[in-house]
Design an enzyme around this catalytic site. Structure first.
Site, PDB file in Angstrom:
ATOM      1  CE  LYS A   1       0.837  -0.159   6.695  1.00  0.00           C
ATOM      2  NZ  LYS A   1       0.251   0.013   5.445  1.00  0.00           N
TER       3      LYS A   1
ATOM      4  CB  ALA B   1     -20.971  -2.457  18.309  1.00  0.00           C
TER       5      ALA B   1
ATOM      6  CG  LEU C   1      -4.222 -11.032   1.448  1.00  0.00           C
ATOM      7  CD1 LEU C   1      -4.025 -10.163   2.724  1.00  0.00           C
ATOM      8  CD2 LEU C   1      -3.160 -10.624   0.890  1.00  0.00           C
TER       9      LEU C   1
ATOM     10  CG  PHE D   1     -16.370  -4.085   8.057  1.00  0.00           C
ATOM     11  CD1 PHE D   1     -16.542  -5.314   6.750  1.00  0.00           C
ATOM     12  CD2 PHE D   1     -14.862  -3.477   8.237  1.00  0.00           C
ATOM     13  CE1 PHE D   1     -14.746  -5.883   6.918  1.00  0.00           C
ATOM     14  CE2 PHE D   1     -14.053  -4.174   8.590  1.00  0.00           C
ATOM     15  CZ  PHE D   1     -13.596  -5.799   7.836  1.00  0.00           C
TER      16      PHE D   1
ATOM     17  CB  CYS E   1      -4.136  -2.400   6.942  1.00  0.00           C
ATOM     18  SG  CYS E   1      -2.389  -3.465   6.490  1.00  0.00           S
TER      19      CYS E   1
ATOM     20  CE  LYS F   1      -9.795 -10.896  10.350  1.00  0.00           C
ATOM     21  NZ  LYS F   1      -9.424  -9.900   9.245  1.00  0.00           N
TER      22      LYS F   1
ATOM     23  CB  THR G   1      -0.597  -0.431   0.806  1.00  0.00           C
ATOM     24  OG1 THR G   1      -1.405  -1.661   1.467  1.00  0.00           O
ATOM     25  CG2 THR G   1      -1.898   0.870   1.419  1.00  0.00           C
TER      26      THR G   1
HETATM   27  N1  LIG Z   1      -1.346  -7.671   6.120  1.00  0.00           N
HETATM   28  C1  LIG Z   1      -2.329  -7.273   6.050  1.00  0.00           C
HETATM   29  O1  LIG Z   1      -3.786  -7.982   5.633  1.00  0.00           O
HETATM   30  C2  LIG Z   1      -1.948  -6.304   4.197  1.00  0.00           C
HETATM   31  C3  LIG Z   1      -1.332  -5.578   3.805  1.00  0.00           C
HETATM   32  N2  LIG Z   1      -1.276  -4.191   3.140  1.00  0.00           N
HETATM   33  C4  LIG Z   1       0.123  -4.128   2.202  1.00  0.00           C
HETATM   34  O2  LIG Z   1       1.124  -4.749   2.250  1.00  0.00           O
HETATM   35  C5  LIG Z   1       2.161  -4.273   2.211  1.00  0.00           C
HETATM   36  C6  LIG Z   1       2.497  -5.928   3.347  1.00  0.00           C
HETATM   37  O3  LIG Z   1       2.389  -5.676   4.493  1.00  0.00           O
HETATM   38  P1  LIG Z   1       2.448  -6.688   5.386  1.00  0.00           P
HETATM   39  O4  LIG Z   1       2.657  -7.853   4.460  1.00  0.00           O
HETATM   40  O5  LIG Z   1       1.695  -7.566   6.101  1.00  0.00           O
HETATM   41  O6  LIG Z   1       4.315  -6.414   5.603  1.00  0.00           O
HETATM   42  P2  LIG Z   1       4.631  -6.936   7.054  1.00  0.00           P
HETATM   43  O7  LIG Z   1       5.494  -6.477   7.698  1.00  0.00           O
HETATM   44  O8  LIG Z   1       4.379  -8.623   7.461  1.00  0.00           O
HETATM   45  O9  LIG Z   1       6.293  -8.407   5.840  1.00  0.00           O
HETATM   46  C7  LIG Z   1       7.481  -6.963   5.163  1.00  0.00           C
HETATM   47  C8  LIG Z   1       8.489  -8.315   4.933  1.00  0.00           C
HETATM   48  O10 LIG Z   1       8.898  -6.650   4.504  1.00  0.00           O
HETATM   49  C9  LIG Z   1      10.483  -7.192   4.118  1.00  0.00           C
HETATM   50  N3  LIG Z   1      11.064  -6.575   3.754  1.00  0.00           N
HETATM   51  C10 LIG Z   1      11.564  -4.871   4.629  1.00  0.00           C
HETATM   52  N4  LIG Z   1      11.950  -4.283   3.766  1.00  0.00           N
HETATM   53  C11 LIG Z   1      12.670  -5.221   1.731  1.00  0.00           C
HETATM   54  C12 LIG Z   1      13.375  -4.910   0.924  1.00  0.00           C
HETATM   55  N5  LIG Z   1      13.851  -3.819   0.916  1.00  0.00           N
HETATM   56  N6  LIG Z   1      13.066  -6.534   0.294  1.00  0.00           N
HETATM   57  C13 LIG Z   1      13.110  -7.245   0.786  1.00  0.00           C
HETATM   58  N7  LIG Z   1      11.638  -7.552   2.022  1.00  0.00           N
HETATM   59  C14 LIG Z   1      12.062  -6.017   2.681  1.00  0.00           C
HETATM   60  C15 LIG Z   1      10.795  -7.075   5.785  1.00  0.00           C
HETATM   61  O11 LIG Z   1      11.620  -8.279   6.161  1.00  0.00           O
HETATM   62  C16 LIG Z   1       8.999  -7.979   5.895  1.00  0.00           C
HETATM   63  O12 LIG Z   1       9.731  -8.993   5.781  1.00  0.00           O
HETATM   64  C17 LIG Z   1       2.461  -3.163   3.320  1.00  0.00           C
HETATM   65  O13 LIG Z   1       1.773  -2.343   2.391  1.00  0.00           O
HETATM   66  C18 LIG Z   1       1.136  -2.851   3.599  1.00  0.00           C
HETATM   67  O14 LIG Z   1      -0.394  -2.227   3.950  1.00  0.00           O
HETATM   68  C19 LIG Z   1      -2.267  -4.531   2.133  1.00  0.00           C
HETATM   69  C20 LIG Z   1      -3.443  -5.690   2.268  1.00  0.00           C
HETATM   70  C21 LIG Z   1      -3.479  -6.439   3.240  1.00  0.00           C
HETATM   71  O1  LIG Z   2      -4.856  -3.167   3.941  1.00  0.00           O
HETATM   72  C1  LIG Z   2      -5.307  -4.207   4.356  1.00  0.00           C
HETATM   73  O2  LIG Z   2      -4.162  -4.716   5.827  1.00  0.00           O
HETATM   74  C2  LIG Z   2      -6.637  -5.330   4.797  1.00  0.00           C
HETATM   75  O3  LIG Z   2      -7.456  -4.548   5.665  1.00  0.00           O
HETATM   76  C3  LIG Z   2      -8.450  -4.982   6.346  1.00  0.00           C
HETATM   77  O4  LIG Z   2      -7.977  -5.918   6.640  1.00  0.00           O
HETATM   78  P1  LIG Z   2      -7.543  -6.943   8.070  1.00  0.00           P
HETATM   79  O5  LIG Z   2      -7.358  -5.788   8.239  1.00  0.00           O
HETATM   80  O6  LIG Z   2      -6.754  -7.818   8.347  1.00  0.00           O
HETATM   81  O7  LIG Z   2      -9.002  -7.783   8.991  1.00  0.00           O
HETATM   82  P2  LIG Z   2     -10.205  -7.008   8.811  1.00  0.00           P
HETATM   83  O8  LIG Z   2     -11.005  -8.242   9.069  1.00  0.00           O
HETATM   84  O9  LIG Z   2     -10.505  -5.845   8.287  1.00  0.00           O
HETATM   85  O10 LIG Z   2     -10.348  -6.437  10.506  1.00  0.00           O
HETATM   86  C4  LIG Z   2      -9.731  -5.337  10.412  1.00  0.00           C
HETATM   87  C5  LIG Z   2      -9.878  -4.498  11.904  1.00  0.00           C
HETATM   88  O11 LIG Z   2     -11.694  -4.270  12.132  1.00  0.00           O
HETATM   89  C6  LIG Z   2     -12.759  -5.197  12.959  1.00  0.00           C
HETATM   90  N1  LIG Z   2     -13.823  -5.097  12.639  1.00  0.00           N
HETATM   91  C7  LIG Z   2     -13.690  -5.785  11.577  1.00  0.00           C
HETATM   92  C8  LIG Z   2     -14.921  -5.732  11.063  1.00  0.00           C
HETATM   93  C9  LIG Z   2     -16.257  -4.490  11.995  1.00  0.00           C
HETATM   94  O12 LIG Z   2     -17.393  -5.131  12.028  1.00  0.00           O
HETATM   95  N2  LIG Z   2     -16.006  -4.191  13.366  1.00  0.00           N
HETATM   96  C10 LIG Z   2     -14.390  -4.694  13.663  1.00  0.00           C
HETATM   97  O13 LIG Z   2     -14.034  -3.881  14.709  1.00  0.00           O
HETATM   98  C11 LIG Z   2     -11.560  -5.491  13.021  1.00  0.00           C
HETATM   99  O14 LIG Z   2     -11.782  -6.764  14.488  1.00  0.00           O
HETATM  100  C12 LIG Z   2     -10.168  -5.802  13.124  1.00  0.00           C
HETATM  101  O15 LIG Z   2      -9.715  -4.932  14.076  1.00  0.00           O
HETATM  102  C13 LIG Z   2      -8.897  -5.568   4.997  1.00  0.00           C
HETATM  103  O16 LIG Z   2     -10.689  -5.864   5.308  1.00  0.00           O
HETATM  104  C14 LIG Z   2      -8.235  -5.754   3.771  1.00  0.00           C
HETATM  105  O17 LIG Z   2      -9.161  -5.728   2.839  1.00  0.00           O
HETATM  106  C15 LIG Z   2      -7.419  -5.159   3.689  1.00  0.00           C
HETATM  107  O18 LIG Z   2      -6.268  -5.244   2.670  1.00  0.00           O
END
Ligand SMILES: NC(=O)C1=CN([C@@H]2O[C@H](COP(=O)(O)OP(=O)(O)OC[C@H]3O[C@@H](n4cnc5c(N)ncnc54)[C@H](O)[C@@H]3O)[C@@H](O)[C@H]2O)C=CC1
Ligand SMILES: O=C(O)[C@H]1O[C@H](OP(=O)(O)OP(=O)(O)OC[C@H]2O[C@@H](n3ccc(=O)[nH]c3=O)[C@H](O)[C@@H]2O)[C@H](O)[C@@H](O)[C@@H]1O
Length: 454
Positions: free
Chosen positions: A270, A259, A157, A256, A267, A330, A122
């Site tokens: 931030k 409560a 996701l 969503f 995410c 969660k 992101t």
């Molecule tokens: N966690 C989620 O559910 C979601 C996350 N995103 C976005 O995707 C991105 C990644 O999120 P996460 O997977 O949660 O992050 P994460 O913090 O779990 O993993 C990031 C990884 O990148 C590695 N890294 C850092 N610098 C690097 C480099 N120069 N080269 C290679 N690897 C490097 C780190 O060591 C770490 O393993 C963020 O921008 C986040 O906002 C988007 C949708 C869902």
């Molecule tokens: O950018 C991201 O990382 C992701 O952020 C969320 O996914 P995630 O953070 O895994 O979890 P959610 O299921 O969305 O829940 C987020 C927070 O909202 C809370 N929540 C969710 C739904 C609801 O009705 N009420 C509520 O309090 C959950 O408990 C949790 O703390 C989005 O749902 C994903 O689509 C997105 O890709």
């Protein structure tokens, strides 16, 4: 077959890479964390995500999935490079793009032929365009006779459902100025999506904004319902029924509107801050998103206040023991980043309470990251141990395994019978109301027990 490289093996990169490898693509995942790469190469996942271990094992067995700590190797060996590194918040709320910058500089340095670079992380509006400009310049400076296409392809996701969401996303958004990049991503996704999925092709800026807009809108929905929950408690209404009544209107939708203790995770907190920052930089204050973030902070504070009010008329909690079930933000994840549990437990500790905690997956990370709780919060081996001798039980995260814990036994083992259900999991369960002084979120229906009333 298209060779895929994924840079960053966190929740997004690792799942995405493993899913693509499961569909036969040769995938190399790269991370700067050599320890992580070592474990992954042996088939050990550093994160808990349902279905991931199996995919990892299958990919390694089939030879379609490999891991490296070398940026040079992954860049040279791939046609498509997905950037999936973290973009955490800086102190001022803006997105920290240091990891993205490292990866992009490495691509500029090591690219040895045409590539498609796909921004999955992101990233604030304008990042993909500046990456494209930087890479153009880097190739020109080396007189390289090829092009690097850049696409913004945000990820939607959810943690805990990352594998299934990757296989069946709600949509695929691709922002790019290159027809080749469009075709390349269509080819890659066509091979791995389980079903017909809508594609939206846009420019870079729009794709980047779709991501922030989506997360912020969901955060707004949650804060909206949480504010109403606080009001419902005061006026004698029931938030579960209010949400159900609202959700029956398909323009609102029932999703969503649950409560709870406030949203958390890596995410929503931030990304709302990062969107506000983009607004500020462009002279547009985003009042709605700003209010959602403020309401979320208030919600977390109110949870600790509510517990103190019930246990000690709002006074000191010295001498009281509070048992917290669930630390992860969660269920079905070990992720504790920005989990409401952190603020709420700190609220309880600052009022003098003793806190015990149990979480099916979150305790390892909590012990590692929340070191200020060392020797202060008592981590337990089970739900039963956590509840024993406690004055109050707080259901912080709705893990499915908390549904049936043998509540009679738990109630008997506690010193006091207060049950704060911050996820309204038992709002309609007369058994729990019989056994405990029950406090849901967003309704003030009798908290006293039937036993006590008799
Ligand atoms: N966690 C989620 O559910 C979601 C996350 N995103 C976005 O995707 C991105 C990644 O999120 P996460 O997977 O949660 O992050 P994460 O913090 O779990 O993993 C990031 C990884 O990148 C590695 N890294 C850092 N610098 C690097 C480099 N120069 N080269 C290679 N690897 C490097 C780190 O060591 C770490 O393993 C963020 O921008 C986040 O906002 C988007 C949708 C869902
Ligand atoms: O950018 C991201 O990382 C992701 O952020 C969320 O996914 P995630 O953070 O895994 O979890 P959610 O299921 O969305 O829940 C987020 C927070 O909202 C809370 N929540 C969710 C739904 C609801 O009705 N009420 C509520 O309090 C959950 O408990 C949790 O703390 C989005 O749902 C994903 O689509 C997105 O890709």
């Amino acid at each position: 077959m298209v060779k895929i490289g994924v840079m960053g093996t966190g929740y997004v990169g690792l799942v995405h890479g493993a899913v693509l490898a499961g569909h036969g693509f040769p995938v190399t995942c790269m991370d700067v964390d050599a320890g992580k790469i070592g474990r992954l190469s042996r088939g050990q996942s550093p994160i808990y995500e349902p279905g991931l271990d199996e995919l990892l094992a299958a990919g390694l067995r089939a030879g379609t999935l490999s891991f490296t700590a070398s940026a040079k190797d992954v860049i040279r060996g791939s046609d498509v490079l997905f950037i999936a590194v973290g973009t955490p918040a800086k102190e001022d709320g803006s997105a920290n793009l240091d990891h993205v910058q490292d990866v992009v500089q490495a691509i500029g340095r090591y690219a040895n032929g045409p590539k498609t670079v796909v921004c999955k992380s992101t990233m604030p509006v304008g990042t993909a365009r500046s990456i494209a400009r930087y890479l153009d310049g880097a190739l020109k400076a080396r007189n390289a006779p090829y092009r690097i296409d850049v696409a913004s392809n945000p990820e939607f996701l959810r943690q805990g459902k990352a594998v299934s969401d990757s296989l069946a996303p709600s949509r695929v958004v691709v922002g790019t100025e290159s027809e080749d990049a469009k075709r390349m991503l269509q080819t890659v996704y066509a091979a791995h999506l389980r079903q017909e999925v809508p594609f939206l092709f846009t420019n870079w800026e729009t794709a980047e904004m779709v991501k922030y807009a989506s997360n912020s809108f969901l955060a707004v929905k949650i804060s909206f319902v949480n504010e109403l929950a606080l009001l419902a408690e005061k006026v004698g209404a029931n938030i579960g029924d209010i949400a159900a009544g609202m959700g029956l209107d398909e323009r609102i939708s029932p999703h969503f509107l649950q409560a709870g203790p406030g949203y958390g995770g890596s995410c929503f907190p931030k990304d709302t801050q990062a969107l506000l920052d983009v607004g500020r930089r462009n002279g547009e204050e985003l009042f709605v998103v700003s209010a959602a973030a403020a309401a979320n902070e208030k919600q977390k504070r109110r949870m600790a206040d509510k517990i103190a009010e019930a246990l000690a008329f709002g006074g000191s909690l010295k001498g009281k023991t509070v048992a917290v079930l669930g630390l992860s933000f969660k269920p079905e994840t070990d992720d504790i980043r920005y989990a409401p549990s952190y603020d709420i437990i700190n609220g309880l500790l600052s009022r003098g309470a003793a806190v015990k905690a149990y979480c099916p997956q979150g305790m390892k990370q909590a012990k590692r990251q929340w070191t200020e709780w060392d020797g202060i919060v008592a981590y337990c081996e089970s739900e039963a141990e956590c509840a024993q001798h406690a004055d109050a039980l707080v259901l912080m995260t709705e893990w499915p395994q908390f549904r049936d814990l043998g509540w009679d036994r738990i109630a008997r083992s506690m010193r006091g019978g207060h049950f704060f259900d911050l996820r309204n999991q038992f709002a309609d369960d007369p058994r729990i109301r019989r056994l405990f002084r029950y406090y849901p979120v967003g309704s003030n229906e009798p908290a006293y027990t039937l036993e006590e009333a008799q």
